[in-house]
Design a protein around this motif. Structure first.
Motif, PDB file in Angstrom:
ATOM      1  N   THR A 169      42.687  31.908  48.008  1.00  0.00           N
ATOM      2  CA  THR A 169      42.278  32.681  46.825  1.00  0.00           C
ATOM      3  C   THR A 169      43.510  33.286  46.158  1.00  0.00           C
ATOM      4  O   THR A 169      43.425  34.334  45.513  1.00  0.00           O
ATOM      5  N   ALA A 170      44.659  32.626  46.322  1.00  0.00           N
ATOM      6  CA  ALA A 170      45.923  33.212  45.845  1.00  0.00           C
ATOM      7  C   ALA A 170      45.892  33.478  44.345  1.00  0.00           C
ATOM      8  O   ALA A 170      46.327  34.547  43.898  1.00  0.00           O
ATOM      9  N   VAL A 171      45.368  32.543  43.571  1.00  0.00           N
ATOM     10  CA  VAL A 171      45.442  32.711  42.110  1.00  0.00           C
ATOM     11  C   VAL A 171      44.576  33.886  41.648  1.00  0.00           C
ATOM     12  O   VAL A 171      45.085  34.808  40.985  1.00  0.00           O
ATOM     13  N   PRO A 172      43.280  33.924  42.006  1.00  0.00           N
ATOM     14  CA  PRO A 172      42.517  35.119  41.612  1.00  0.00           C
ATOM     15  C   PRO A 172      43.078  36.410  42.201  1.00  0.00           C
ATOM     16  O   PRO A 172      43.061  37.449  41.545  1.00  0.00           O
ATOM     17  N   ASP A 173      43.603  36.358  43.433  1.00  0.00           N
ATOM     18  CA  ASP A 173      44.186  37.572  44.032  1.00  0.00           C
ATOM     19  C   ASP A 173      45.382  38.060  43.217  1.00  0.00           C
ATOM     20  O   ASP A 173      45.588  39.268  43.057  1.00  0.00           O
ATOM     21  N   LEU A 174      46.180  37.109  42.708  1.00  0.00           N
ATOM     22  CA  LEU A 174      47.368  37.504  41.941  1.00  0.00           C
ATOM     23  C   LEU A 174      46.997  37.961  40.532  1.00  0.00           C
ATOM     24  O   LEU A 174      47.618  38.859  39.976  1.00  0.00           O
ATOM     25  N   LEU A 175      45.977  37.323  39.961  1.00  0.00           N
ATOM     26  CA  LEU A 175      45.591  37.685  38.594  1.00  0.00           C
ATOM     27  C   LEU A 175      44.878  39.027  38.568  1.00  0.00           C
ATOM     28  O   LEU A 175      44.976  39.768  37.600  1.00  0.00           O
ATOM     29  N   SER A 176      44.150  39.329  39.646  1.00  0.00           N
ATOM     30  CA  SER A 176      43.413  40.583  39.631  1.00  0.00           C
ATOM     31  C   SER A 176      43.433  41.235  41.022  1.00  0.00           C
ATOM     32  O   SER A 176      42.438  41.281  41.720  1.00  0.00           O
ATOM     33  N   PRO A 177      44.605  41.730  41.393  1.00  0.00           N
ATOM     34  CA  PRO A 177      44.760  42.300  42.746  1.00  0.00           C
ATOM     35  C   PRO A 177      44.071  43.665  42.868  1.00  0.00           C
ATOM     36  O   PRO A 177      43.924  44.363  41.873  1.00  0.00           O
ATOM     37  N   ASP A 178      43.662  44.006  44.101  1.00  0.00           N
ATOM     38  CA  ASP A 178      43.129  45.354  44.333  1.00  0.00           C
ATOM     39  C   ASP A 178      44.193  46.390  43.994  1.00  0.00           C
ATOM     40  O   ASP A 178      43.902  47.448  43.480  1.00  0.00           O
ATOM     41  N   ARG A 179      45.414  46.080  44.357  1.00  0.00           N
ATOM     42  CA  ARG A 179      46.552  46.951  44.017  1.00  0.00           C
ATOM     43  C   ARG A 179      47.842  46.150  44.151  1.00  0.00           C
ATOM     44  O   ARG A 179      47.903  45.124  44.851  1.00  0.00           O
ATOM     45  N   VAL A 180      48.875  46.675  43.446  1.00  0.00           N
ATOM     46  CA  VAL A 180      50.233  46.186  43.644  1.00  0.00           C
ATOM     47  C   VAL A 180      50.982  47.371  44.218  1.00  0.00           C
ATOM     48  O   VAL A 180      50.766  48.499  43.792  1.00  0.00           O
ATOM     49  N   LEU A 181      51.824  47.111  45.211  1.00  0.00           N
ATOM     50  CA  LEU A 181      52.531  48.213  45.858  1.00  0.00           C
ATOM     51  C   LEU A 181      54.033  48.050  45.615  1.00  0.00           C
ATOM     52  O   LEU A 181      54.589  46.977  45.878  1.00  0.00           O
ATOM     53  N   ILE A 182      54.652  49.108  45.124  1.00  0.00           N
ATOM     54  CA  ILE A 182      56.095  49.046  44.872  1.00  0.00           C
ATOM     55  C   ILE A 182      56.757  50.270  45.502  1.00  0.00           C
ATOM     56  O   ILE A 182      56.417  51.413  45.174  1.00  0.00           O
ATOM     57  N   GLY A 183      57.664  50.016  46.440  1.00  0.00           N
ATOM     58  CA  GLY A 183      58.386  51.116  47.077  1.00  0.00           C
ATOM     59  C   GLY A 183      59.834  51.083  46.637  1.00  0.00           C
ATOM     60  O   GLY A 183      60.439  50.012  46.540  1.00  0.00           O
TER      61      GLY A 183
END
Ligand code: NAD
Ligand code: UGA
Length: 465
Positions: A169-183
């Protein structure tokens, strides 16, 4: 901080390829170059026939076709791409160490270090380095150390931006992720670097789904997310064994507990055991780090998740042997599915490999059909275990391109991957051509057991007596 216009990603694998393809699709004004040491992988990404790209993911070929040649490029010219980029993602593999201290537990960071040294050597302008690979907490410190000692006056900021996509499910996960995390660092320069990466994701992801933290929280959160997900599977799998003794049905139990909104319904599917390149590796990492800080109870707690998973794979294989009158020697057992889950051609740590190994030890003859996994991959997976000689694997295991042929004259069928197509097979035809009593061991609980029993099959499902 000026806007990023040129990105390089080191590593064109299951994460680097899809992630960068989606960034390129969503940000047409940014040039994205994905580089890899493997010429074969890069030439597959560049193959004119879009169906030949090396990663199978639903929807991916369309994304690649849209952006490739426009602002998405795949190349083996690693140094050139590094030098030209303002932002460099490191998305190389970080497998479990197979030698020395931490063997079998810690992450092998040799490829990460090589990348850092190469970036340090080649760079002539300031850059933001983004850890995309899953790394033990505090790895950024090592990367920063290497980069700080180049002596050529270039400034680097190191961010952690772990990837949460699931294969299949990489494409839908990348297009609409639950969150993106940036540290990132909480300094002025660190915050500017974080903002530069936030601006890229903000092209298509709502701002409230882009979380920013310090580097260490971000690194650790990735390991913990995978540990929690895997823990749910081991928890439900542990209960599946109890169900088999008590006539409780694991599917009913999972539904009953999953409707509690505090528990939730996802990741409660009992199975032959989780596979994939990351769950085991990342938990082992967590265990190793905890132990290295002397946190024995914490380490032991998480290690049980792996122990339970190994038990589930073994017990599935042993149940097959037991049900086939305690001997599978010379018997033909057909595996439907070899990938570690549906909708991917990835086989890393697939439960199928370990179940096959157990059955081959009992001298079974195994036949395999998988809709997306290539023949050479299956043999490589078995040879890698080093349990028997490659010639023996070739002799005992046969690969088929037609599932019906794979099942002809078999003593039993085992479902190892939850591919949707298995549900739609003409099971009557399969039954007619099998040895009787015809048995099915459904390691994914996807088939309609009642319907199969009405045909005449003897069906064993996980967690159902
Ligand atoms: P992969 O093995 O598919 O790809 C890694 C690629 O990096 C390989 O093609 C390899 O040739 C290349 N590489 C290694 N060293 C290199 C170097 N010095 N220069 C250029 N290329 C180099 O691995 P993957 O599945 O993409 O995983 C990458 C990272 O992402 C891992 O840390 C993994 O834990 C993490 N991750 C994976 C997934 C997943 O679903 N596979 C999801 C989230 C995070
Ligand atoms: C997992 C995580 O879901 C991702 O968020 C993470 O980014 C990724 O690992 C990673 O770091 O590599 P992935 O391994 O690709 O993704 O696939 P999952 O859907 O998590 O499945 C993992 C394994 O668990 C598969 O073998 C699957 O069949 C099994 N599984 C999953 C179950 O047995 N039961 C379930 O209920 C769910």
């Amino acid at each position: 901080m000026k806007k990023i216009t040129n990105i390089c990603c080191i590593g064109a694998g299951y994460v680097g390829g899809p992630t960068m393809s989606v960034i390129a699709k969503q940000c047409p004004e940014i040039k994205v170059t994905v580089v890899d040491l493997s010429e074969a992988r890069i030439s597959a990404w560049n193959d004119e026939n879009i169906d030949n790209i090396p990663v199978y993911e639903p929807g991916l070929s369309e994304v690649v076709a849209e952006a490739r040649g426009r602002n998405l490029f795949f190349s083996t010219e690693v140094e050139k791409a590094i030098d030209e980029a303002e932002m460099i993602f490191i998305s190389v593999n970080t497998p479990t160490k197979t030698y020395g201290a931490g063997k079998g537990m810690g992450a092998d960071l040799k490829w990460i270090e090589l990348c850092a040294r190469q970036i340090a050597r080649v760079s002539t302008t300031d850059k933001i380095i983004v850890e995309k690979s899953t790394l033990p907490v505090r790895t950024a410190e090592a990367i920063r150390d290497i980069l700080a000692n180049t002596g050529n006056g270039v400034n680097f900021q190191v961010l952690s931006n772990p990837e949460f996509l699931a294969e299949g499910t990489a494409v839908p996960d990348l297009l609409s992720p639950d969150r993106v995390l940036i540290g990132g660092d909480q300094t002025v320069e660190g915050k500017e670097a974080i903002q530069a990466l936030v601006d890229i994701y903000a092209h298509w992801i709502p701002k409230d789904r882009i979380l920013t933290t310090n580097v260490w929280s971000s690194e650790l959160s990735k390991l913990v997310a995978n540990a929690f997900l895997a823990q749910r599977i081991s928890s439900i799998n542990s209960i599946s064994e109890l169900c088999e003794k008590t006539e409780a049905d694991i599917n009913e139990v999972a539904k009953a507990i999953g409707t509690d909104s505090r528990i939730g319904s996802k990741f409660l599917k009992a199975s032959v055991g989780f596979g994939g390149s990351c769950f085991q590796k990342d938990i082992l990492n967590l265990v190793y780090i905890s132990r290295s800080f002397g946190l024995q109870e914490v380490a032991d707690y998480w290690e049980r998740v792996i122990i339970m998973n190994d038990h589930q794979k073994k017990r599935f294989a042993h149940n097959i042997v037991k049900d086939l009158y305690n001997t599978v020697s010379g018997k033909k057992i057909t595996f439907l599915g070899w990938a570690f889950k549906k909708d991917t051609n990835d086989t890393r740590e697939s439960a199928a490999i370990y179940v096959a190994d157990e059955l081959l030890n009992e001298q079974a003859k195994i036949r395999v059909y998988d809709p997306k996994v290539k023949e050479h991959q299956i043999y490589e997976d078995l040879d890698y275990l080093n349990t028997r000689k490659p010639e023996e694997n070739k002799e005992q295991v046969k690969i088929f391109e037609d599932p019906y042929r794979a099942c002809e004259n078999a003593h039993a069928i085992s479902i190892l991957t939850e591919w949707d197509e298995f549900k739609d097979y003409d099971w009557q035809r399969i039954y007619d051509n099998m040895l009787k009593p015809a048995k099915i061991f459904d390691g994914r609980n996807i088939l309609d057991a009642e319907k199969l029993r009405s045909i005449g099959f003897k069906v064993t499902s996980i967690g159902v007596k």
